[in-house]
Design a protein around this motif. Structure first.
Motif, mmCIF file in Angstrom:
data_model
loop_
_atom_site.group_PDB
_atom_site.id
_atom_site.type_symbol
_atom_site.label_atom_id
_atom_site.label_comp_id
_atom_site.label_asym_id
_atom_site.label_seq_id
_atom_site.Cartn_x
_atom_site.Cartn_y
_atom_site.Cartn_z
ATOM 1 N N GLY A 214 50.191 3.276 -62.694
ATOM 2 C CA GLY A 214 49.378 3.363 -64.156
ATOM 3 C C GLY A 214 48.350 1.586 -64.161
ATOM 4 N N THR A 215 48.828 1.752 -66.043
ATOM 5 C CA THR A 215 48.027 0.019 -66.501
ATOM 6 C C THR A 215 49.682 -1.178 -67.144
ATOM 7 N N PHE A 216 49.304 -1.615 -66.926
ATOM 8 C CA PHE A 216 51.138 -2.012 -68.545
ATOM 9 C C PHE A 216 50.654 -0.639 -69.606
ATOM 10 N N GLU A 217 49.266 -0.757 -70.328
ATOM 11 C CA GLU A 217 49.327 0.304 -71.241
ATOM 12 C C GLU A 217 50.612 1.564 -70.661
ATOM 13 N N ASP A 218 50.199 1.583 -70.245
ATOM 14 C CA ASP A 218 51.045 3.341 -69.329
ATOM 15 C C ASP A 218 52.244 3.401 -70.199
ATOM 16 N N VAL A 219 53.000 1.751 -69.265
ATOM 17 C CA VAL A 219 54.377 1.488 -69.512
ATOM 18 C C VAL A 219 54.648 1.048 -71.094
ATOM 19 N N VAL A 220 53.825 0.178 -70.967
ATOM 20 C CA VAL A 220 54.657 -0.885 -72.307
ATOM 21 C C VAL A 220 54.173 -0.522 -73.599
ATOM 22 N N SER A 221 53.708 0.340 -73.752
ATOM 23 C CA SER A 221 53.050 0.769 -75.456
ATOM 24 C C SER A 221 54.079 1.858 -76.175
ATOM 25 N N PRO B 220 65.421 -7.188 -82.085
ATOM 26 C CA PRO B 220 67.200 -6.874 -81.666
ATOM 27 C C PRO B 220 67.153 -5.898 -80.211
ATOM 28 N N GLN B 221 67.162 -5.208 -80.519
ATOM 29 C CA GLN B 221 67.249 -3.815 -79.424
ATOM 30 C C GLN B 221 66.243 -4.093 -78.265
ATOM 31 N N PHE B 222 65.710 -5.107 -78.352
ATOM 32 C CA PHE B 222 64.583 -5.302 -76.985
ATOM 33 C C PHE B 222 64.621 -6.840 -75.977
ATOM 34 N N VAL B 223 64.978 -7.817 -76.894
ATOM 35 C CA VAL B 223 64.885 -9.968 -77.105
ATOM 36 C C VAL B 223 65.287 -9.426 -75.414
ATOM 37 N N ASP B 224 66.641 -9.035 -75.626
ATOM 38 C CA ASP B 224 67.052 -9.516 -74.821
ATOM 39 C C ASP B 224 67.002 -9.683 -72.684
ATOM 40 N N PRO B 225 66.771 -7.740 -72.834
ATOM 41 C CA PRO B 225 65.892 -7.369 -71.622
ATOM 42 C C PRO B 225 64.673 -7.996 -71.562
ATOM 43 N N MET B 226 64.180 -8.628 -72.394
ATOM 44 C CA MET B 226 62.406 -9.036 -71.841
ATOM 45 C C MET B 226 63.132 -10.514 -71.705
ATOM 46 N N SER B 227 63.366 -11.072 -72.218
ATOM 47 C CA SER B 227 63.459 -12.337 -71.974
ATOM 48 C C SER B 227 64.372 -12.316 -70.593
ATOM 49 N N ALA B 228 65.166 -12.072 -70.155
ATOM 50 C CA ALA B 228 65.742 -11.824 -68.706
ATOM 51 C C ALA B 228 64.915 -12.151 -67.413
ATOM 52 N N SER B 229 64.204 -10.799 -68.209
ATOM 53 C CA SER B 229 62.812 -10.110 -67.152
ATOM 54 C C SER B 229 61.935 -10.949 -66.835
ATOM 55 N N TYR B 230 61.749 -11.994 -67.703
ATOM 56 C CA TYR B 230 60.420 -12.841 -68.167
ATOM 57 C C TYR B 230 60.772 -14.035 -67.393
ATOM 58 N N ALA B 231 62.187 -14.398 -67.510
ATOM 59 C CA ALA B 231 63.520 -15.997 -66.535
ATOM 60 C C ALA B 231 62.895 -15.549 -65.454
ATOM 61 N N ASP B 232 63.146 -14.495 -65.288
ATOM 62 C CA ASP B 232 63.393 -13.520 -63.549
ATOM 63 C C ASP B 232 61.847 -13.878 -62.877
ATOM 64 N N ALA C 72 68.701 3.022 -73.942
ATOM 65 C CA ALA C 72 67.751 2.436 -72.600
ATOM 66 C C ALA C 72 66.507 2.306 -72.303
ATOM 67 N N ALA C 73 66.127 3.112 -73.530
ATOM 68 C CA ALA C 73 64.307 2.902 -73.837
ATOM 69 C C ALA C 73 64.079 1.697 -74.110
ATOM 70 N N LEU C 74 64.548 1.308 -74.828
ATOM 71 C CA LEU C 74 64.213 0.034 -75.515
ATOM 72 C C LEU C 74 64.206 -1.228 -74.401
ATOM 73 N N HIS C 75 65.955 -0.897 -73.507
ATOM 74 C CA HIS C 75 65.576 -2.005 -72.710
ATOM 75 C C HIS C 75 64.900 -1.688 -71.369
ATOM 76 N N TRP C 76 63.939 -0.670 -71.167
ATOM 77 C CA TRP C 76 63.147 -0.353 -70.345
ATOM 78 C C TRP C 76 62.338 -1.274 -71.063
ATOM 79 N N TYR C 77 61.851 -0.995 -72.452
ATOM 80 C CA TYR C 77 60.294 -1.483 -72.952
ATOM 81 C C TYR C 77 60.648 -3.009 -72.506
#
Length: 127
Positions: A9-16, A86-98, A50-55
């Motif tokens: 779909g769109t980014f909004e469908d996933v990250v919202s 605190p619940q999503f910053v680590d997975p967000m930062s890792a994927s952003y860098a990856d 898990a949901a916040l890590h996915w987000y």
């Protein structure tokens, strides 16, 4: 970024709010608010974590792709979801860098982070 094609779909469908709540509900069968997901995650509820890590993962991927050409020094995130930082910053930062992101990701407590950033940039430039 919100209308960018992403996954099925769109980014909004996933990250919202809608996307996060739907992912959490699929994991737990509970349809709760984002604030409740954050509270549950802070108490180590597996579905909420898990949901916040996915987000966070998908937010990082999307930002890396979208901002790649601009290569910003800093990206300030704002809005209600930053209460769960605190619940999503680590997975967000890792994927952003990856995925090639090079800027620093920060939580903005300002109401209008883009205006604050523009003002700081203008002040830093010589006249």
């Amino acid at each position: 970024l919100w209308a960018t094609p992403y996954l099925d779909g769109t980014f909004e469908d996933v990250v919202s709010t809608r996307g996060l709540r739907a992912d959490h509900a699929a994991r737990s069968s509970d349809d709760v608010t984002v604030a409740e997901i954050a509270v549950r995650a802070s108490h180590d509820d597996e579905s909420a974590v898990a949901a916040l890590h996915w987000y966070g993962h998908h937010l990082g991927v999307g930002m890396a792709r979208y901002f790649h050409a601009a290569a910003p020094d800093v990206i300030a995130l704002s809005g209600g979801i930053t209460g769960a930082w605190p619940q999503f910053v680590d997975p967000m930062s890792a994927s952003y860098a990856d995925h090639g992101g090079t800027g620093r990701l920060v939580r903005s407590t300002a109401e209008h982070p883009a205006l604050i950033g523009a003002a700081a940039l203008a002040e830093a430039r010589p006249v």
